[in-house]
Design an enzyme around this catalytic site. Structure first.
Site, PDB file in Angstrom:
ATOM      1  CB  SER A   7      -0.931  -0.001   1.218  1.00  0.00           C
ATOM      2  OG  SER A   7      -0.194  -0.211   2.389  1.00  0.00           O
ATOM      3  CD  GLU A   9       0.772   7.553   5.429  1.00  0.00           C
ATOM      4  OE1 GLU A   9       0.632   6.432   5.953  1.00  0.00           O
ATOM      5  OE2 GLU A   9       1.148   8.552   6.044  1.00  0.00           O
ATOM      6  CG  ASP A 100       1.200  14.447  13.890  1.00  0.00           C
ATOM      7  OD1 ASP A 100       1.547  13.620  14.748  1.00  0.00           O
ATOM      8  OD2 ASP A 100       1.522  14.374  12.691  1.00  0.00           O
ATOM      9  CG  PHE A 206       9.185  13.244   8.899  1.00  0.00           C
ATOM     10  CD1 PHE A 206       8.166  14.111   9.255  1.00  0.00           C
ATOM     11  CD2 PHE A 206       8.857  12.076   8.224  1.00  0.00           C
ATOM     12  CE1 PHE A 206       6.853  13.819   8.953  1.00  0.00           C
ATOM     13  CE2 PHE A 206       7.550  11.773   7.911  1.00  0.00           C
ATOM     14  CZ  PHE A 206       6.549  12.649   8.288  1.00  0.00           C
ATOM     15  CG  HIS A 255       1.519   1.794   4.666  1.00  0.00           C
ATOM     16  ND1 HIS A 255       0.315   1.939   3.992  1.00  0.00           N
ATOM     17  CD2 HIS A 255       1.800   3.020   5.191  1.00  0.00           C
ATOM     18  CE1 HIS A 255      -0.114   3.194   4.117  1.00  0.00           C
ATOM     19  NE2 HIS A 255       0.770   3.868   4.829  1.00  0.00           N
TER      20      HIS A 255
HETATM   21  P1  FAD Z   1      -3.094   6.994  20.146  1.00  0.00           P
HETATM   22  O1  FAD Z   1      -3.291   5.563  19.821  1.00  0.00           O
HETATM   23  O2  FAD Z   1      -4.234   7.724  20.763  1.00  0.00           O
HETATM   24  O3  FAD Z   1      -1.815   7.072  21.089  1.00  0.00           O
HETATM   25  C1  FAD Z   1      -1.128   8.300  21.331  1.00  0.00           C
HETATM   26  C2  FAD Z   1      -0.348   8.205  22.652  1.00  0.00           C
HETATM   27  O4  FAD Z   1      -1.270   8.165  23.735  1.00  0.00           O
HETATM   28  C3  FAD Z   1       0.504   6.944  22.806  1.00  0.00           C
HETATM   29  O5  FAD Z   1       1.623   7.269  23.591  1.00  0.00           O
HETATM   30  C4  FAD Z   1      -0.421   5.974  23.539  1.00  0.00           C
HETATM   31  O6  FAD Z   1       0.278   4.980  24.257  1.00  0.00           O
HETATM   32  C5  FAD Z   1      -1.167   6.937  24.462  1.00  0.00           C
HETATM   33  N1  FAD Z   1      -2.550   6.515  24.764  1.00  0.00           N
HETATM   34  C6  FAD Z   1      -3.407   5.887  23.938  1.00  0.00           C
HETATM   35  N2  FAD Z   1      -4.599   5.705  24.538  1.00  0.00           N
HETATM   36  C7  FAD Z   1      -4.490   6.283  25.769  1.00  0.00           C
HETATM   37  C8  FAD Z   1      -5.386   6.467  26.847  1.00  0.00           C
HETATM   38  N3  FAD Z   1      -6.644   5.984  26.813  1.00  0.00           N
HETATM   39  N4  FAD Z   1      -4.942   7.118  27.968  1.00  0.00           N
HETATM   40  C9  FAD Z   1      -3.671   7.598  28.027  1.00  0.00           C
HETATM   41  N5  FAD Z   1      -2.774   7.445  27.030  1.00  0.00           N
HETATM   42  C10 FAD Z   1      -3.177   6.807  25.896  1.00  0.00           C
HETATM   43  N6  FAD Z   1      -0.889  12.183  12.143  1.00  0.00           N
HETATM   44  C11 FAD Z   1      -1.722  13.088  11.569  1.00  0.00           C
HETATM   45  O7  FAD Z   1      -1.949  14.172  12.131  1.00  0.00           O
HETATM   46  N7  FAD Z   1      -2.318  12.827  10.349  1.00  0.00           N
HETATM   47  C12 FAD Z   1      -2.131  11.659   9.698  1.00  0.00           C
HETATM   48  O8  FAD Z   1      -2.680  11.458   8.630  1.00  0.00           O
HETATM   49  C13 FAD Z   1      -1.287  10.675  10.308  1.00  0.00           C
HETATM   50  N8  FAD Z   1      -1.091   9.470   9.731  1.00  0.00           N
HETATM   51  C14 FAD Z   1      -0.350   8.512  10.368  1.00  0.00           C
HETATM   52  C15 FAD Z   1      -0.229   7.238   9.797  1.00  0.00           C
HETATM   53  C16 FAD Z   1       0.514   6.245  10.427  1.00  0.00           C
HETATM   54  C17 FAD Z   1       0.605   4.881   9.798  1.00  0.00           C
HETATM   55  C18 FAD Z   1       1.189   6.525  11.648  1.00  0.00           C
HETATM   56  C19 FAD Z   1       2.023   5.478  12.324  1.00  0.00           C
HETATM   57  C20 FAD Z   1       1.081   7.784  12.217  1.00  0.00           C
HETATM   58  C21 FAD Z   1       0.305   8.789  11.595  1.00  0.00           C
HETATM   59  N9  FAD Z   1       0.137  10.054  12.150  1.00  0.00           N
HETATM   60  C22 FAD Z   1      -0.672  10.992  11.550  1.00  0.00           C
HETATM   61  C23 FAD Z   1       0.831  10.402  13.388  1.00  0.00           C
HETATM   62  C24 FAD Z   1      -0.044  10.152  14.630  1.00  0.00           C
HETATM   63  O9  FAD Z   1      -1.188  10.963  14.609  1.00  0.00           O
HETATM   64  C25 FAD Z   1       0.803  10.488  15.840  1.00  0.00           C
HETATM   65  O10 FAD Z   1       1.808   9.516  15.986  1.00  0.00           O
HETATM   66  C26 FAD Z   1       0.042  10.700  17.126  1.00  0.00           C
HETATM   67  O11 FAD Z   1       0.949  11.292  18.055  1.00  0.00           O
HETATM   68  C27 FAD Z   1      -0.495   9.429  17.746  1.00  0.00           C
HETATM   69  O12 FAD Z   1      -1.542   8.912  17.034  1.00  0.00           O
HETATM   70  P2  FAD Z   1      -2.180   7.489  17.422  1.00  0.00           P
HETATM   71  O13 FAD Z   1      -3.329   7.296  16.545  1.00  0.00           O
HETATM   72  O14 FAD Z   1      -1.142   6.459  17.475  1.00  0.00           O
HETATM   73  O15 FAD Z   1      -2.654   7.845  18.914  1.00  0.00           O
END
Ligand code: FAD
Length: 274
Positions: A7, A9, A100, A206, A255
């Site tokens: 895939s 991105e 982010d 980055f 990916h």
């Molecule tokens: P989460 O899963 O919510 O986790 C974030 C942090 O909080 C982690 O440290 C986790 O351990 C902790 N956590 C999770 N749940 C809880 C809880 N209930 N209580 C306390 N702590 C918790 N960013 C963008 O803005 N736009 C994008 O399009 C984008 N695409 C991405 C694609 C991929 C494949 C990846 C790997 C990252 C991408 N990101 C993107 C970056 C991502 O948004 C950041 O890494 C962000 O900081 C964390 O997102 P997450 O979905 O992993 O968050």
């Protein structure tokens, strides 16, 4: 070499020129018969329209296209409307994230990815195949490996079908993460995110932001190149070797973070014989 599903991105475009560049890159990568393409979502929803327009355009061209989505500062109503629009357009896959943080907007309430996954399942049932993010080198805000795995499991229990990892250059970090996930009874495919190497300064910037580790040996060698083409040759060789290790070790798919360029990913895929 085993041929795996792949895939690509793309970053959501913010201008017409960027949108054309993205479509050109997609056209060139099309020969690799990807499983799906995904389009990022700017922090705080800053590319809401750009992401949707791109996903729908790619989907109309026959690609299986997936928008990235996060709550950012939005409420359930806005996110619900977006989901309905994607469903009406026939989109079947979503990458669900916390997103982010957007600089300059204060600190909006954090909505973790697990809550978004739950919201998608509650509002649209099983319509969407949901991917979430995973971090073999551990998310920069995570307190420990065990909390990383516990929160990852929360996303899976909320209904995620698959995960895509942050990029890394240590195959061992990925395989250890697979083992730790398996011990926690996480059974979804965890697909490695592959970042081609084409430029040291950009990669360092980055990697600092997203917490990806750049091994010292790699940085030192990249620093030694004053010829861009030679650096790209070396970068392609390093990432090809990483992919070979991942494939041999049983990665379910690859990916590619394309950054809207076709050549770096195409070169690695050609090297792998895909
Ligand atoms: P989460 O899963 O919510 O986790 C974030 C942090 O909080 C982690 O440290 C986790 O351990 C902790 N956590 C999770 N749940 C809880 C809880 N209930 N209580 C306390 N702590 C918790 N960013 C963008 O803005 N736009 C994008 O399009 C984008 N695409 C991405 C694609 C991929 C494949 C990846 C790997 C990252 C991408 N990101 C993107 C970056 C991502 O948004 C950041 O890494 C962000 O900081 C964390 O997102 P997450 O979905 O992993 O968050």
């Amino acid at each position: 070499m085993t041929i795996l599903p792949i895939s690509f991105e793309f970053s959501a475009p913010k201008t017409e020129a960027a949108a054309s560049g993205l479509r050109r890159a997609h056209d060139r990568l099309n020969r690799f018969k990807h499983e799906f393409v995904s389009v990022t979502y700017g922090a705080g929803g800053s590319t809401r329209d750009g992401t949707m327009d791109t996903v729908i355009a790619l989907s109309q061209e026959g690609a299986s296209a997936a928008p990235h989505l996060s709550f950012g500062g939005d409420n359930s109503e806005t996110i619900g409307e977006l989901l309905t629009a994607y469903r009406d357009a026939g989109i079947r896959r979503i990458v669900a994230l916390r997103g982010d943080r957007q600089s300059g907007l204060g600190t909006p309430k954090i909505v973790h990815a697990s809550e978004l996954v739950r919201f998608i399942r509650d509002t649209t049932g099983d319509w969407f195949h949901i991917e979430v993010a995973a971090y073999p080198e551990i998310h920069p805000e995570s307190k420990s490996v065990s909390s990383e795995i516990a929160f990852f499991k929360e996303k899976v229990d909320a209904g995620a079908n698959g995960a895509i990892t942050q990029y890394f250059y240590s195959a061992e970090a990925y395989f250890r993460f697979l083992e730790e996930s398996a011990k926690a009874h996480i059974r979804i495919p965890i697909v490695p995110g592959i970042m081609p190497i084409t430029n040291l300064t950009g990669l360092q910037r980055f990697s600092q932001i997203c917490g990806a580790d750049l091994p010292r040996w790699l940085v030192k060698r990249l620093e030694d190149f004053d010829d861009d083409d030679a650096l790209k040759d070396f970068g392609a060789e390093v990432v090809t070797r990483l992919c070979e290790q991942l494939i041999q070790g049983g990665a379910p798919a690859l990916h590619f973070y394309t950054l809207n360029q076709s050549k770096p990913s195409a070169r690695i895929l050609d090297n792998l014989g895909f």
